[in-house]
Write an enzyme that holds these catalytic residues in place. Structure first.
Site, PDB file in Angstrom:
ATOM      1  N   ASP A 163       0.850  -1.755   0.049  1.00  0.00           N
ATOM      2  CA  ASP A 163       0.384  -0.022  -0.436  1.00  0.00           C
ATOM      3  C   ASP A 163       1.122   1.455  -0.151  1.00  0.00           C
ATOM      4  O   ASP A 163       0.071   2.608   0.120  1.00  0.00           O
ATOM      5  CB  ASP A 163      -1.139   0.028   1.324  1.00  0.00           C
ATOM      6  CG  ASP A 163      -0.490  -0.238   2.323  1.00  0.00           C
ATOM      7  OD1 ASP A 163       0.857   0.079   2.645  1.00  0.00           O
ATOM      8  OD2 ASP A 163      -0.996  -0.407   3.742  1.00  0.00           O
ATOM      9  N   HIS A 164       2.281   1.242   0.724  1.00  0.00           N
ATOM     10  CA  HIS A 164       2.545   2.275   0.656  1.00  0.00           C
ATOM     11  C   HIS A 164       3.563   2.719  -1.161  1.00  0.00           C
ATOM     12  O   HIS A 164       3.298   3.857  -1.276  1.00  0.00           O
ATOM     13  CB  HIS A 164       3.891   2.068   1.287  1.00  0.00           C
ATOM     14  CG  HIS A 164       3.513   2.249   2.662  1.00  0.00           C
ATOM     15  ND1 HIS A 164       2.723   1.871   3.553  1.00  0.00           N
ATOM     16  CD2 HIS A 164       3.709   3.384   4.037  1.00  0.00           C
ATOM     17  CE1 HIS A 164       2.337   1.643   4.621  1.00  0.00           C
ATOM     18  NE2 HIS A 164       3.283   2.968   4.766  1.00  0.00           N
ATOM     19  N   ASP A 176       4.492  -1.554  11.503  1.00  0.00           N
ATOM     20  CA  ASP A 176       4.262  -0.326  10.393  1.00  0.00           C
ATOM     21  C   ASP A 176       3.780   0.550  12.607  1.00  0.00           C
ATOM     22  O   ASP A 176       2.291  -0.442  12.892  1.00  0.00           O
ATOM     23  CB  ASP A 176       2.682   0.364  10.092  1.00  0.00           C
ATOM     24  CG  ASP A 176       2.715   0.887   9.397  1.00  0.00           C
ATOM     25  OD1 ASP A 176       3.038   1.858   8.140  1.00  0.00           O
ATOM     26  OD2 ASP A 176       1.454   2.394   9.465  1.00  0.00           O
ATOM     27  N   ARG A 216      -0.396  12.928   9.922  1.00  0.00           N
ATOM     28  CA  ARG A 216       0.962  13.372  10.663  1.00  0.00           C
ATOM     29  C   ARG A 216       1.251  14.645   9.483  1.00  0.00           C
ATOM     30  O   ARG A 216       0.535  14.660   8.214  1.00  0.00           O
ATOM     31  CB  ARG A 216       2.306  12.436   9.699  1.00  0.00           C
ATOM     32  CG  ARG A 216       2.522  11.267  11.515  1.00  0.00           C
ATOM     33  CD  ARG A 216       3.909  10.296  10.885  1.00  0.00           C
ATOM     34  NE  ARG A 216       3.289   9.451  12.285  1.00  0.00           N
ATOM     35  CZ  ARG A 216       3.798   7.673  12.024  1.00  0.00           C
ATOM     36  NH1 ARG A 216       3.973   7.977  10.761  1.00  0.00           N
ATOM     37  NH2 ARG A 216       3.887   7.287  12.962  1.00  0.00           N
ATOM     38  N   SER A 242       7.546   6.865  13.048  1.00  0.00           N
ATOM     39  CA  SER A 242       6.975   6.106  12.550  1.00  0.00           C
ATOM     40  C   SER A 242       7.681   4.331  13.044  1.00  0.00           C
ATOM     41  O   SER A 242       8.688   4.450  13.776  1.00  0.00           O
ATOM     42  CB  SER A 242       7.286   5.393  11.058  1.00  0.00           C
ATOM     43  OG  SER A 242       8.711   5.928  10.773  1.00  0.00           O
ATOM     44  N   ARG A 275       9.374   2.665  11.097  1.00  0.00           N
ATOM     45  CA  ARG A 275      10.790   2.747   9.789  1.00  0.00           C
ATOM     46  C   ARG A 275      11.775   2.286  10.941  1.00  0.00           C
ATOM     47  O   ARG A 275      12.701   3.048  11.226  1.00  0.00           O
ATOM     48  CB  ARG A 275      10.860   4.507   9.923  1.00  0.00           C
ATOM     49  CG  ARG A 275      11.293   4.550   8.180  1.00  0.00           C
ATOM     50  CD  ARG A 275      10.863   6.297   7.460  1.00  0.00           C
ATOM     51  NE  ARG A 275      10.021   5.858   7.001  1.00  0.00           N
ATOM     52  CZ  ARG A 275       9.218   7.344   7.210  1.00  0.00           C
ATOM     53  NH1 ARG A 275       9.914   8.482   7.443  1.00  0.00           N
ATOM     54  NH2 ARG A 275       7.993   7.335   6.994  1.00  0.00           N
TER      55      ARG A 275
HETATM   56  C1  MIC Z   1       4.765   6.278   8.032  1.00  0.00           C
HETATM   57  O1  MIC Z   1       3.534   6.616   8.495  1.00  0.00           O
HETATM   58  O2  MIC Z   1       5.556   7.068   8.768  1.00  0.00           O
HETATM   59  C2  MIC Z   1       4.878   5.034   7.792  1.00  0.00           C
HETATM   60  C3  MIC Z   1       5.175   5.199   6.050  1.00  0.00           C
HETATM   61  O3  MIC Z   1       3.296   4.054   7.751  1.00  0.00           O
HETATM   62  C4  MIC Z   1       5.548   4.415   8.812  1.00  0.00           C
HETATM   63  C5  MIC Z   1       6.383   3.199   8.420  1.00  0.00           C
HETATM   64  C6  MIC Z   1       7.635   3.277   7.332  1.00  0.00           C
HETATM   65  O4  MIC Z   1       8.267   4.312   6.946  1.00  0.00           O
HETATM   66  O5  MIC Z   1       7.154   2.657   6.186  1.00  0.00           O
HETATM   67  C7  MIC Z   1       4.917   4.042  10.163  1.00  0.00           C
HETATM   68  O6  MIC Z   1       4.311   4.982  10.312  1.00  0.00           O
HETATM   69  O7  MIC Z   1       5.719   3.424  10.779  1.00  0.00           O
HETATM   70 FE1  SF4 Z   2       0.032   4.591   5.267  1.00  0.00          FE
HETATM   71 FE2  SF4 Z   2       1.559   5.178   7.186  1.00  0.00          FE
HETATM   72 FE3  SF4 Z   2      -0.078   7.063   6.152  1.00  0.00          FE
HETATM   73 FE4  SF4 Z   2      -1.105   5.379   7.222  1.00  0.00          FE
HETATM   74  S1  SF4 Z   2       0.226   6.858   7.775  1.00  0.00           S
HETATM   75  S2  SF4 Z   2      -1.738   6.065   5.381  1.00  0.00           S
HETATM   76  S3  SF4 Z   2       0.229   3.760   7.039  1.00  0.00           S
HETATM   77  S4  SF4 Z   2       1.818   6.626   5.308  1.00  0.00           S
END
Ligand code: MIC
Ligand code: SF4
Length: 640
Positions: free
Chosen positions: A62-63, A117, A377, A530, A532
Site C-alpha cells: 500500500d505504500h 507500521d 501526520r 514511525s 521505520r
Molecule cells: C508512516 O506513516 O510514516 C509509515 C510510512 O507508514 C511508517 C512506516 C514506514 O516508514 O514504512 C510508519 O508509520 O511506521
Molecule cells: Fe500509510 Fe503510514 Fe500514512 Fe497510514 S500513516 S496511510 S500507514 S503512510
C-alpha cells in the site's frame, strides 16, 4: 482487571504484569506493509524460518505504489513470492491500506497483533491489542518468538456524552493530542471506556486508536461490545466476535475524562499533530489542496460523509481535492451506490486505494501551499514540499473547506448529514492470496533492487565525532525521509543511506562517510513518529555507533538496539548544551560498561571533560548491543 491486563494475561509468556517490568507476550497475528516489509522478510529469511508460526500473517502492499522505475514492482514481486513461500497471506496492490483492510477482514477482538507500521494500533478499534514495531521484531514474531516490551501504564480515557453534529471522532483524538502532546503517551496504553464508547462505531473508534500513535503510546484499545458485533456481522465475520469488557472494579494508572458534548471541530497546525486548536479559532486560511484518505480517515463511513457534503457542489477554483478510499471494499461500495460519482462531479481527483500523499507518494503541494489533510501526520517536509504547510482535520472539515476554498467550521453548513453503518459491507476477498499448500515449490523472486540488509559488528570501544546535534521531537521522517524518490530504495540500504537526514542536513551522509561513522546527539523524544526501521538501518550503514539523546521514542529505541546502535540518555540534561557537532566523544571499555548496568562514562576529548549517560535497557538488550544487533545475537544463540 482492565481490558489490557486481561488480554496481556492470556498471552503472557514471561514476566509479570507490573508497570515498568519486562514482559514477553505471544503474538497471534502479524502484518507488514511493503515499505517496511521487504526488510522484515529479508530478516525472516536470515533467521532461517521456513513457515510462519503465527495464527495469521498478512503482507500488504500500500505504500510504494507509483511504479516510475522497476524498483517498487520488484519489491512487490519479492513480497508476494516470499509470502507464498512462508505461509503468509498476500494482499495485492490495489486491495487497500493495511490497517483499513486488516480491520475489515482479519482483526479479531482479544487477539494480539504486531505490525511493522506505527499505526498498527488501528486494530484497537475492534478490541485487539495491536502494537507497532520494527521489521525485525515482526520477523521474530512470525518466527514464533514472543514479543518483549516494558509493561506500560494503562490510562483510562473515559468518554461521556455524544458528539454534536459535525464533530467527528477525529476531533476526540485531536483533543487528546492537544492536551497530552506527542510525548504524552510514551510508555502508556490508552484504554477507552464510558457511556460515550457505545455512541462510536468500530471505524470511528479505529480513527482514535490509529492516531493514538501520534501520542507516542504503545497502543490504544476499545472494548468489544455490540458495536463491534454489528461491524463484524456486517463484514460477514460474526463468528469472530467475542465480547470483551474491563471488570467493573478495574484499576488504571490514570484517568482522563473527555465530554463528547463539549468537543468542537479541531485542527492540528503545521508541523506537529499536537499543535491543535479549534477550527473556529484558526482565522481565515485560504486552502490550496485538500487530501482525504489515509489509514486514519478512509473508512466507508468517512467517505460517505465526504460524498454527502460534496454532492451537488463544486470545489473552489483554487483548490485541488484528492481522495483515496481506504480499501477496495470501500471504493467498490462507493462505486456501486453512486457516492463516487458525487465526488467526481464535485471535482475530486480519485486516487488509488493506498497511502498515497500521506507518505509523499505523489500529490506534493505547490510551493508555499496550504494543504488540509485528514491524515495523522504533518511533520516538516513529509508531504514532499518543504515550503508547504499541512493542517490535519476531520473528513467533514476537509470536504466543507474544499468547497469553500478556505478552512471552515463545517457547522456553517447547517443541518447534519447522517451516515449509518451499512448492515452488510461488500465482501470480496479475491485480491487476498492465500498461502499455497505447495509452498516449498515456490521460488522467491529477487530483483536487482533487493539488497541484503546491513549487519553491525560486535561492540568495541568508541571514539567518534558528533556528526549532528538536533533538538526535541526529531521524527523518523527527519532521520530517514520518505517520498516518491526514496521509497523505491527501501530494500536498498546502501543507496537509501545516502539520503539520511537530508531535509535538515544535506551533507550528513557525506560527512559520516568521510569520518568513518560517528555519533548523533538528540533532544527529547528522539525518533518519534514511525516504526521505520530504516531510520536505524541507514545510520548503521553509515557507521553510527551511538545516539545520545534526552529521551527516545519507543519503537525507534528498539530499532536502534536491534541494529546494535547504543541508545544513550543524558544523566544531566545540561550536558546536552555543552556538546557541539564536531566534538570527538570516547567511550572506553565499552563492552564492560554496557554489561555493568552502571552509568556509562563518556569523555569529550575535544573539550576535555567527562559526563555520564544512562543505558536504560533490559539485560537481553545489553547482550544484543554487545553482539552488534539482534540478528547477530539470535544467530549466536541459535535462538530460532
Ligand atoms: C508512516 O506513516 O510514516 C509509515 C510510512 O507508514 C511508517 C512506516 C514506514 O516508514 O514504512 C510508519 O508509520 O511506521
Ligand atoms: Fe500509510 Fe503510514 Fe500514512 Fe497510514 S500513516 S496511510 S500507514 S503512510
Amino acid at each position: 482487571m482492565n481490558l489490557t491486563q486481561k488480554i496481556l494475561k492470556k498471552h503472557l509468556v514471561d514476566g509479570e504484569l507490573i508497570k515498568g517490568h519486562e514482559i514477553a507476550i505471544k503474538i497471534d497475528q502479524t502484518l507488514t506493509q511493503d515499505s517496511t516489509g521487504t526488510m522484515a522478510y529479508l530478516e525472516l529469511e536470515a533467521l532461517g524460518v521456513d513457515k510462519v508460526k503465527t495464527e495469521l500473517s498478512v503482507a500488504y502492499v500500500d505504500h510504494n505504489m507509483l511504479q516510475e522505475g522497476f524498483e517498487n514492482a520488484d519489491d512487490h514481486k519479492y513480497i508476494q513470492t516470499v509470502a507464498a513461500k512462508h505461509g503468509i497471506y498476500f494482499s495485492r496492490p490495489g486491495n487497500g491500506i493495511c490497517h483499513q483492510v486488516h480491520l475489515e477482514r482479519f482483526g479479531k477482538p482479544g487477539k494480539t497483533l504486531l505490525g511493522s507500521d506505527s499505526h498498527t494500533p488501528t486494530g484497537g478499534g475492534i478490541g485487539m491489542l495491536a502494537i507497532g514495531a520494527g521489521g525485525l521484531d515482526v520477523a521474530l514474531a512470525m518466527a514464533g518468538e514472543p514479543y518483549r516490551l516494558i509493561m506500560p501504564e494503562v490510562i483510562n480515557v473515559r468518554l461521556t456524552g455524544k458528539l454534536r453534529p459535525w464533530v467527528s471522532s477525529k476531533d476526540i483524538i485531536l483533543e487528546l493530542l492537544r492536551r497530552l502532546t506527542v510525548k504524552g503517551g510514551v510508555g502508556k496504553i490508552f484504554e477507552y471506556s464510558g457511556d460515550g464508547v457505545a455512541t462510536l462505531s468500530v471505524p470511528e473508534r479505529a480513527t482514535i486508536t490509529n492516531m493514538g500513535a501520534e501520542l507516542g503510546a504503545t497502543t490504544s484499545i476499545f472494548p468489544s461490545d455490540f458495536r463491534t458485533y454489528e461491524f463484524l456481522k456486517a463484514q460477514k465475520r460474526a463468528d469472530d466476535f467475542e465480547a470483551l469488557l474491563p471488570d467493573n472494579d478495574a484499576e488504571y494508572d490514570g484517568v482522563i475524562e473527555i465530554n463528547l458534548d463539549e468537543l468542537e471541530p479541531m485542527v492540528a497546525l503545521p508541523h506537529s499533530p499536537d499543535n491543535v486548536i479549534k477550527v473556529k479559532d484558526a482565522g481565515k486560511l485560504k486552502v490550496d489542496q485538500v487530501a482525504i484518505g489515509s489509514c486514519t480517515n478512509s473508512s466507508y463511513m468517512d467517505m460517505m460523509k465526504v460524498a454527502a457534503i460534496l454532492k451537488g457542489g463544486l470545489i473552489a477554483e483554487g483548490v485541488s481535492l484528492v481522495i483515496s478510499p481506504g480499501s477496495r471494499q470501500v471504493l467498490n461500495m462507493l462505486a456501486k451506490n453512486g457516492a463516487l460519482s458525487d465526488m467526481i462531479s464535485a471535482g475530486a481527483r480519485i486516487l488509488e486505494t493506498a497511502c498515497g500523499p500521506c507518505i509523499g507518494m505523489g500529490q506534493a503541494p505547490a510551493t508555499n501551499a496550504i494543504s488540509l489533510r485528514t491524515f495523522n501526520r504533518n511533520f516538516y517536509g513529509r508531504c514532499g514540499t518543504k515550503s508547504a504547510k499541512v493542517y490535519l482535520v476531520s473528513p467533514e472539515v476537509a470536504a466543507a473547506s474544499a468547497l469553500a476554498g478556505y478552512l471552515i467550521d463545517p457547522r456553517e453548513l447547517g443541518d447534519e448529514i447522517n451516515v449509518e453503518m451499512p448492515s452488510e459491507f461488500l465482501v470480496n476477498d479475491n485480491m487476498i492470496i492465500k498461502p499455497p499448500v505447495n509452498a516449498d515449490e515456490f521460488e522467491v523472486v529477487r530483483g536487482p533492487n533487493i539488497k541484503p540488509f546491513p549487519l553491525n559488528t560486535p561492540l568495541s570501544d568508541i571514539q567518534k565525532k558528533v556528526l549532528i546535534k538536533v533538538g526535541d521531537d526529531i521524527t523518523t521522517d527527519h532521520i530517514m525521509p520518505s517520498n516518491a524518490k526514496l521509497l523505491p530504495l527501501r530494500s536498498n540500504i546502501p543507496e537509501l543511506s545516502k539520503h539520511c537526514f537530508e531535509t535538515i542536513d544535506p551533507d550528513f551522509s557525506k560527512r559520516a562517510s568521510e569520518n568513518g561513522g560517528g555519533i548523533i546527539i538528540g533532544g527529547n523524544n528522539y525518533g518519534q513518529g514511525s516504526s521505520r526501521e530504516h531510520a536505524a538501518l541507514a545510520p548503521l550503514q553509515l557507521g553510527i555507533k551511538a545516539v545520545i539523546a534526552k529521551s527516545f521514542a519507543r519503537i525507534h529505541k528498539a530499532n536502534l538496539i536491534n541494529s546494535g546502535i547504543l541508545p544513550l540518555t543524558f544523566v544531566n540534561d545540561e550536558d546536552y548544551d555543552k556538546i557541539d557537532a564536531g566534538d570527538v566523544l570516547k567511550i572506553e571499555d565499552a563492552v564492560s560498561q554496557v554489561k555493568s548496568k552502571e552509568k556509562i562514562v563518556v569523555i569529550n576529548e575535544t573539550k576535555g571533560y567527562k559526563f555520564e549517560v544512562n543505558l536504560d535497557v533490559t539485560d537481553r538488550n545489553r547482550e544484543i548491543l554487545i553482539e552488534g544487533g539482534l540478528i547477530n545475537y539470535v544467530k549466536k544463540k541459535d535462538k530460532v
